[in-house]
Enzyme design. Structure first.
Site, PDB file in Angstrom:
ATOM      1  N   ARG A 114       0.830  -1.217   0.000  1.00  0.00           N
ATOM      2  CA  ARG A 114       0.000   0.000   0.000  1.00  0.00           C
ATOM      3  C   ARG A 114       0.857   1.257   0.000  1.00  0.00           C
ATOM      4  O   ARG A 114       0.596   2.188  -0.770  1.00  0.00           O
ATOM      5  CB  ARG A 114      -0.958   0.007   1.193  1.00  0.00           C
ATOM      6  CG  ARG A 114      -2.097  -0.985   1.028  1.00  0.00           C
ATOM      7  CD  ARG A 114      -2.943  -1.043   2.267  1.00  0.00           C
ATOM      8  NE  ARG A 114      -2.121  -1.528   3.381  1.00  0.00           N
ATOM      9  CZ  ARG A 114      -2.429  -1.430   4.646  1.00  0.00           C
ATOM     10  NH1 ARG A 114      -3.556  -0.847   5.015  1.00  0.00           N
ATOM     11  NH2 ARG A 114      -1.648  -1.910   5.585  1.00  0.00           N
ATOM     12  N   ASN A 121      -6.135  -2.437   1.830  1.00  0.00           N
ATOM     13  CA  ASN A 121      -6.174  -3.894   1.945  1.00  0.00           C
ATOM     14  C   ASN A 121      -7.627  -4.328   1.977  1.00  0.00           C
ATOM     15  O   ASN A 121      -8.499  -3.579   2.422  1.00  0.00           O
ATOM     16  CB  ASN A 121      -5.494  -4.365   3.235  1.00  0.00           C
ATOM     17  CG  ASN A 121      -3.991  -4.385   3.125  1.00  0.00           C
ATOM     18  OD1 ASN A 121      -3.433  -4.341   2.040  1.00  0.00           O
ATOM     19  ND2 ASN A 121      -3.327  -4.436   4.258  1.00  0.00           N
TER      20      ASN A 121
END
Length: 136
Positions: A61, A79
């Site tokens: 990320r 996520n």
């Protein structure tokens, strides 16, 4: 010796008004080529992407945020509970395609991407920037 061509060739004289008009036309053409119109920006493109593989717990990320910002994209990344990473990428079509085809399939060094699944989305306002969202 060769005969002089100036004596046999007809001379063409332009009227003064025509010569001046010709000079004005040439100056206008030079000015318009010196100041071309600004290039047209392509319409923004947006895609929602699901990335599969070993993509959680490997800095994916944060890497996506850094990479998207470097490309000038707006959107978000998060996520998902099923172990995938989801992202919305919006911006210049060439840069969105760059992220989809060259960057996301590789990911950060510790990632092992097995699939990148894009689907169309509505473009975002570029002023929103690119952010990391909580797990969904």
């Amino acid at each position: 010796m060769f005969p002089s061509t100036s004596a046999t060739a007809p001379r063409v004289l332009l009227p003064v008004a025509t010569a001046a008009a010709s000079r004005r036309a040439m100056a206008a053409a030079a000015a318009s080529s010196a100041n071309p119109p600004p290039p047209q920006q392509p319409a923004p493109k947006a895609v929602r992407v699901v990335v599969k593989g070993r993509v959680q717990g490997v800095f994916f990320r944060d890497w996506t945020v850094e990479t998207a910002r470097a490309l000038g994209l707006s959107g978000w990344v998060r996520n998902r509970r099923d172990g995938t990473v989801e992202a919305l990428l919006s911006g210049d079509p060439a840069r969105v395609d760059e992220m989809l085809s060259r960057r996301l399939p590789v990911g950060p060094p510790a990632a092992a991407v097995t699939a990148v699944l894009p689907s169309p989305a509505d473009p975002l306002d570029p002023s929103e920037g690119f952010q990391r969202k909580p797990t969904a």
